[in-house]
Scaffold this active site. Structure first.
Site, PDB file in Angstrom:
ATOM      1  CG  ASP A 219      -2.136   1.221   1.066  1.00  0.00           C
ATOM      2  OD1 ASP A 219      -1.844   2.223   1.207  1.00  0.00           O
ATOM      3  OD2 ASP A 219      -3.274   0.700   1.279  1.00  0.00           O
ATOM      4  CB  ILE A 220       1.075   4.148  -2.269  1.00  0.00           C
ATOM      5  CG1 ILE A 220       2.126   5.077  -2.856  1.00  0.00           C
ATOM      6  CG2 ILE A 220      -0.185   4.933  -2.035  1.00  0.00           C
ATOM      7  CD1 ILE A 220       3.240   4.066  -3.376  1.00  0.00           C
TER       8      ILE A 220
ATOM      9  CD  GLU B   9      -7.803   5.740  -1.007  1.00  0.00           C
ATOM     10  OE1 GLU B   9      -8.014   5.564   0.073  1.00  0.00           O
ATOM     11  OE2 GLU B   9      -6.995   5.921  -1.809  1.00  0.00           O
TER      12      GLU B   9
ATOM     13  CG  HIS C 218      -8.313  -3.063  -1.937  1.00  0.00           C
ATOM     14  ND1 HIS C 218      -9.412  -2.563  -2.886  1.00  0.00           N
ATOM     15  CD2 HIS C 218      -8.333  -2.633  -0.753  1.00  0.00           C
ATOM     16  CE1 HIS C 218      -9.713  -1.606  -2.200  1.00  0.00           C
ATOM     17  NE2 HIS C 218      -9.111  -1.377  -0.854  1.00  0.00           N
TER      18      HIS C 218
HETATM   19  P1  5GP Z   1      -9.800   1.280   0.835  1.00  0.00           P
HETATM   20  O1  5GP Z   1     -10.501   1.301  -0.502  1.00  0.00           O
HETATM   21  O2  5GP Z   1      -9.873   0.024   1.172  1.00  0.00           O
HETATM   22  O3  5GP Z   1     -10.321   2.234   1.649  1.00  0.00           O
HETATM   23  O4  5GP Z   1      -8.385   1.749   0.553  1.00  0.00           O
HETATM   24  C1  5GP Z   1      -7.806   1.790  -0.554  1.00  0.00           C
HETATM   25  C2  5GP Z   1      -6.312   1.689  -0.228  1.00  0.00           C
HETATM   26  O5  5GP Z   1      -5.480   1.889  -1.454  1.00  0.00           O
HETATM   27  C3  5GP Z   1      -5.799   2.756   0.588  1.00  0.00           C
HETATM   28  O6  5GP Z   1      -4.921   2.052   1.742  1.00  0.00           O
HETATM   29  C4  5GP Z   1      -4.666   3.635  -0.351  1.00  0.00           C
HETATM   30  O7  5GP Z   1      -3.421   4.056   0.345  1.00  0.00           O
HETATM   31  C5  5GP Z   1      -4.314   2.466  -1.336  1.00  0.00           C
HETATM   32  N1  5GP Z   1      -3.910   3.039  -2.518  1.00  0.00           N
HETATM   33  C6  5GP Z   1      -4.672   4.070  -3.388  1.00  0.00           C
HETATM   34  N2  5GP Z   1      -4.195   4.111  -4.385  1.00  0.00           N
HETATM   35  C7  5GP Z   1      -2.982   3.482  -4.487  1.00  0.00           C
HETATM   36  C8  5GP Z   1      -1.852   3.520  -5.475  1.00  0.00           C
HETATM   37  O8  5GP Z   1      -2.089   4.075  -6.456  1.00  0.00           O
HETATM   38  N3  5GP Z   1      -0.945   2.681  -5.338  1.00  0.00           N
HETATM   39  C9  5GP Z   1      -1.142   1.723  -4.028  1.00  0.00           C
HETATM   40  N4  5GP Z   1       0.191   0.955  -4.139  1.00  0.00           N
HETATM   41  N5  5GP Z   1      -1.858   1.721  -3.147  1.00  0.00           N
HETATM   42  C10 5GP Z   1      -2.893   2.558  -3.508  1.00  0.00           C
END
Ligand code: 5GP
Length: 135
Positions: free
Chosen positions: A29-30, A88, A93
């Site tokens: 995760d970035i 997000e 994932h």
């Molecule tokens: P969620 O959708 O479960 O709330 O979180 C999405 C996750 O994806 C976040 O923790 C965010 O940091 C990660 N994320 C979003 N865009 C990118 C990206 O371009 N690259 C990576 N490696 N992680 C990402």
């Protein structure tokens, strides 16, 4: 339009890759909640985890288990926490978070700033371990 994770899987956007199979991809995760915070995704682009067919859902969890075993062998932690939110990025994932303290499991907690070189080192180490454990 493809999701950002599909672009990562297809190599259009760089990632710190941990593991890949025909159907799944794992990468750091970035914006990690803890060092080694990893996302496990199916290559099939489906937004909501409970819309996956049973077989893909089961295989995603088995893939996540293998990645978690590699993570826990490389990152000092209490254990690997598992989180699914998905509000997000609309591409299923599983978050794997090597946490030391329970507060690190809160998605609203402050994200770490990890130097790119360290991200690269972590990814290489965990990826090597994954390959050793899954020859
Ligand atoms: P969620 O959708 O479960 O709330 O979180 C999405 C996750 O994806 C976040 O923790 C965010 O940091 C990660 N994320 C979003 N865009 C990118 C990206 O371009 N690259 C990576 N490696 N992680 C990402």
């Amino acid at each position: 339009m493809s999701s950002i994770f599909t672009k990562i899987i297809q190599g259009e956007i760089p990632s710190y890759k941990i593991a890949e199979t025909n159907d799944f991809y794992a990468f750091l995760d970035i914006n990690p909640l803890a060092k080694g915070h990893t996302l496990c995704v199916p290559k099939q682009e489906i937004d909501y985890i409970f819309d996956l067919d049973d077989s893909t859902l089961m295989e995603l969890h088995l893939f996540s288990k293998k990645v978690a075993k590699a993570l826990e062998a490389c990152i000092p932690c209490k254990r690997i926490g598992v989180l699914v939110i998905g509000t997000e990025v609309p591409h299923t994932h599983v978050h794997l978070i090597p946490f030391q303290q329970e507060v690190q499991m809160a998605i609203t907690s402050l994200k770490l700033k990890v130097d790119p070189e360290e991200m690269k080192t972590i990814a290489q180490k965990v990826s090597k371990k994954y390959q050793e454990q899954n020859p």
